[in-house]
Design a protein around this motif. Structure first.
Motif, mmCIF file in Angstrom:
data_model
loop_
_atom_site.group_PDB
_atom_site.id
_atom_site.type_symbol
_atom_site.label_atom_id
_atom_site.label_comp_id
_atom_site.label_asym_id
_atom_site.label_seq_id
_atom_site.Cartn_x
_atom_site.Cartn_y
_atom_site.Cartn_z
ATOM 1 N N ASP A 1 0.828 -1.210 0.000
ATOM 2 C CA ASP A 1 0.000 0.000 0.000
ATOM 3 C C ASP A 1 0.857 1.252 0.000
ATOM 4 N N ALA A 2 1.965 1.226 0.742
ATOM 5 C CA ALA A 2 2.842 2.390 0.787
ATOM 6 C C ALA A 2 3.461 2.664 -0.577
ATOM 7 N N ALA A 3 3.953 1.611 -1.242
ATOM 8 C CA ALA A 3 4.542 1.787 -2.565
ATOM 9 C C ALA A 3 3.487 2.223 -3.575
ATOM 10 N N ALA A 4 2.276 1.657 -3.474
ATOM 11 C CA ALA A 4 1.200 2.029 -4.393
ATOM 12 C C ALA A 4 0.805 3.492 -4.196
ATOM 13 N N SER A 5 0.784 3.949 -2.967
ATOM 14 C CA SER A 5 0.435 5.344 -2.685
ATOM 15 C C SER A 5 1.442 6.293 -3.308
ATOM 16 N N VAL A 6 2.733 5.959 -3.202
ATOM 17 C CA VAL A 6 3.770 6.792 -3.805
ATOM 18 C C VAL A 6 3.610 6.830 -5.317
ATOM 19 N N LEU A 7 3.365 5.675 -5.918
ATOM 20 C CA LEU A 7 3.230 5.599 -7.368
ATOM 21 C C LEU A 7 1.992 6.354 -7.847
ATOM 22 N N ALA A 8 0.881 6.175 -7.150
ATOM 23 C CA ALA A 8 -0.363 6.831 -7.563
ATOM 24 C C ALA A 8 -0.256 8.344 -7.475
ATOM 25 N N ALA A 9 0.554 8.850 -6.542
ATOM 26 C CA ALA A 9 0.679 10.292 -6.352
ATOM 27 C C ALA A 9 1.728 10.929 -7.248
ATOM 28 N N SER A 10 2.469 10.094 -8.017
ATOM 29 C CA SER A 10 3.605 10.622 -8.769
ATOM 30 C C SER A 10 3.285 11.014 -10.197
ATOM 31 N N GLY A 11 2.100 10.673 -10.689
ATOM 32 C CA GLY A 11 1.700 11.082 -12.029
ATOM 33 C C GLY A 11 2.535 10.451 -13.117
ATOM 34 N N ALA A 12 2.773 11.214 -14.196
ATOM 35 C CA ALA A 12 3.489 10.699 -15.364
ATOM 36 C C ALA A 12 4.917 10.305 -15.027
ATOM 37 N N ASP A 13 5.597 11.073 -14.174
ATOM 38 C CA ASP A 13 6.966 10.715 -13.786
ATOM 39 C C ASP A 13 6.987 9.384 -13.056
ATOM 40 N N GLY A 14 5.964 9.165 -12.236
ATOM 41 C CA GLY A 14 5.885 7.891 -11.512
ATOM 42 C C GLY A 14 5.660 6.725 -12.454
ATOM 43 N N ASP A 15 4.854 6.920 -13.488
ATOM 44 C CA ASP A 15 4.616 5.832 -14.430
ATOM 45 C C ASP A 15 5.892 5.483 -15.191
ATOM 46 N N ALA A 16 6.688 6.493 -15.512
ATOM 47 C CA ALA A 16 7.966 6.222 -16.173
ATOM 48 C C ALA A 16 8.905 5.450 -15.252
ATOM 49 N N ALA A 17 8.922 5.824 -13.973
ATOM 50 C CA ALA A 17 9.751 5.104 -12.999
ATOM 51 C C ALA A 17 9.251 3.675 -12.837
ATOM 52 N N ALA A 18 7.919 3.504 -12.866
ATOM 53 C CA ALA A 18 7.344 2.166 -12.756
ATOM 54 C C ALA A 18 7.752 1.309 -13.952
ATOM 55 N N ALA A 19 7.768 1.899 -15.144
ATOM 56 C CA ALA A 19 8.182 1.166 -16.340
ATOM 57 C C ALA A 19 9.628 0.718 -16.225
ATOM 58 N N ARG A 20 10.483 1.600 -15.730
ATOM 59 C CA ARG A 20 11.894 1.219 -15.552
ATOM 60 C C ARG A 20 12.023 0.095 -14.532
ATOM 61 N N ALA A 21 11.223 0.165 -13.461
ATOM 62 C CA ALA A 21 11.267 -0.886 -12.442
ATOM 63 C C ALA A 21 10.805 -2.220 -13.014
ATOM 64 N N ALA A 22 9.747 -2.187 -13.836
ATOM 65 C CA ALA A 22 9.261 -3.420 -14.450
ATOM 66 C C ALA A 22 10.320 -4.027 -15.355
ATOM 67 N N ALA A 23 10.970 -3.185 -16.174
ATOM 68 C CA ALA A 23 12.014 -3.684 -17.077
ATOM 69 C C ALA A 23 13.174 -4.280 -16.282
ATOM 70 N N ARG A 24 13.522 -3.629 -15.183
ATOM 71 C CA ARG A 24 14.639 -4.132 -14.364
ATOM 72 C C ARG A 24 14.296 -5.489 -13.748
ATOM 73 N N ILE A 25 13.096 -5.623 -13.228
ATOM 74 C CA ILE A 25 12.715 -6.876 -12.585
ATOM 75 C C ILE A 25 12.598 -8.001 -13.610
ATOM 76 N N VAL A 26 12.166 -7.681 -14.826
ATOM 77 C CA VAL A 26 12.144 -8.690 -15.889
ATOM 78 C C VAL A 26 13.567 -9.159 -16.190
ATOM 79 N N ARG A 27 14.519 -8.218 -16.261
ATOM 80 C CA ARG A 27 15.913 -8.593 -16.519
ATOM 81 C C ARG A 27 16.459 -9.457 -15.386
#
Length: 347
Positions: A25-51
């Motif tokens: 919930d804490a991580a989701a709250s940070v992401l939800a409040a970050s807007g477009a910059d947060g979505d870009a950071a989320a995409a980078r995190a997803a790519a990293r975890i896939v690697r």
């Protein structure tokens, strides 16, 4: 702390905490409040975890399957949307009409699951005896796929039987040709490999039994990882292709017959599939023996024996310790229906 850096920190805490609800919930709250910059950071995190997951032996399809297995269908759809190309959850939220927090929470749960998956053994890759340019192996597999697809879709049993019988004949002949070519040219560099094939719920034990039957008939060995929803099949390249194609086709035929059955109880369906797998094992073993007996080449049996030994040694190296699982059918009507369906299944 909000923003991309804040999300990375919060996600690390959620992963490190084993996906505990308050960390998610804490991580989701940070992401939800970050807007477009947060979505870009989320995409980078997803790519990293896939690697990182790939380095531990998990492919993207593996991750998607495990998400559906351990979480919910919505989580699986999210994994399919974000993991292949490393995307954030914003587009998924819009498509599913989710609020930002709900989409962010599901996203964090998916990444936590993927990040916590253990390392899998490295699998050797099987190589064909001859390069694709030396013989039409890809065309042969294309013909087999087309025949099985027609057999699964036709409404005429006689046509389905003829099409599938031809497909099985091509599979067996292709495998024997591979064995003879390998024996004539030496086996250096063309040893067995391994492939993971998904075994999905429900009734995964019975489905793993069916896959084992198909593998054994095609001179392969299968080891089921029940906790991860897949079997690792060890064999030579042509045989692995045959196993995957035929197992998928037989599952389609079994599912169609189950939907025609009168009973919908779990015991009926599980008993049906166990009996179906047992009967298919007998039919495939007989068909394989007949194909070998029809070949007069004196070099065939030694070549097949050498390949069998190579497969067994590779399986023992990859899985030095295994255990046996026994399955028991509890519904006599389902058992009889499964045997009957398998006797008429198109191989």
């Amino acid at each position: 702390m909000t923003g991309p850096t804040g999300f990375d920190t919060a996600l690390a805490a959620a992963v490190g905490g084993g996906g505990r609800e308050h960390d998610v919930d804490a991580a989701a709250s940070v992401l939800a409040a970050s807007g477009a910059d947060g979505d870009a950071a989320a995409a980078r995190a997803a790519a990293r975890i896939v690697r990182e997951s790939a380095a531990r032996g998990w492919t993207v399809p593996d991750l998607v399957r495990m998400t559906g297995r351990e979480l919910t269908p919505r989580h699986q759809r999210l994994a399919e949307a974000v993991l292949p190309e490393g995307r954030g959850p914003a587009a998924f939220a819009a498509a599913e009409r989710l609020d930002r927090f709900s989409a962010a929470a599901a996203f964090v749960e998916v990444l936590c699951l993927c990040a916590r998956l253990p390392r899998l053994p490295d699998l050797p890759r099987a190589q064909a005896v001859a390069a694709a340019g030396d013989r039409p192996a890809s065309k042969m597999l294309g013909r087999i796929r087309a025949l099985l697809a027609k057999a699964e879709s036709t409404g005429f049993p006689e046509e389905a039987e003829a099409l599938s019988a031809k497909a099985q004949q091509l599979m067996a002949a292709h495998s024997i040709d591979e064995a003879l070519l390998g024996d004539a040219g030496g086996t250096g560099g063309y040893g067995p490999g391994a492939r993971r094939i998904g075994v999905d719920r429900p009734y995964e034990g019975a489905k793993a039994l069916l896959l084992d039957a198909v593998a054994a008939a095609n001179r392969c060995e299968a080891v089921w990882a029940s906790e991860f929803g897949f079997s690792t099949v060890v064999g030579h390249a042509a045989d692995l292709d045959a196993v995957e194609l035929l197992y998928t086709s037989l599952l389609v035929q079994a599912d169609r017959a189950l939907h025609r059955g009168r009973s919908r109880s779990r015991d009926y369906r599980e008993s049906f599939l166990i009996a179906y797998a047992a009967e298919i094992r007998e039919r495939l073993a007989a068909a394989a023996a007949t194909e070998v007996a029809a070949r007069p080449d004196e070099a065939l049996l030694p070549a097949l024996a050498a390949r069998d030994l190579a497969v067994r040694r590779t399986r023992e190296r990859l899985f030095p310790t295994t255990s046996t699982t026994r399955l028991k059918g509890r519904d006599s009507e389902g058992w009889q229906a499964g045997r009957t369906t398998a006797r008429t299944a198109d191989l």
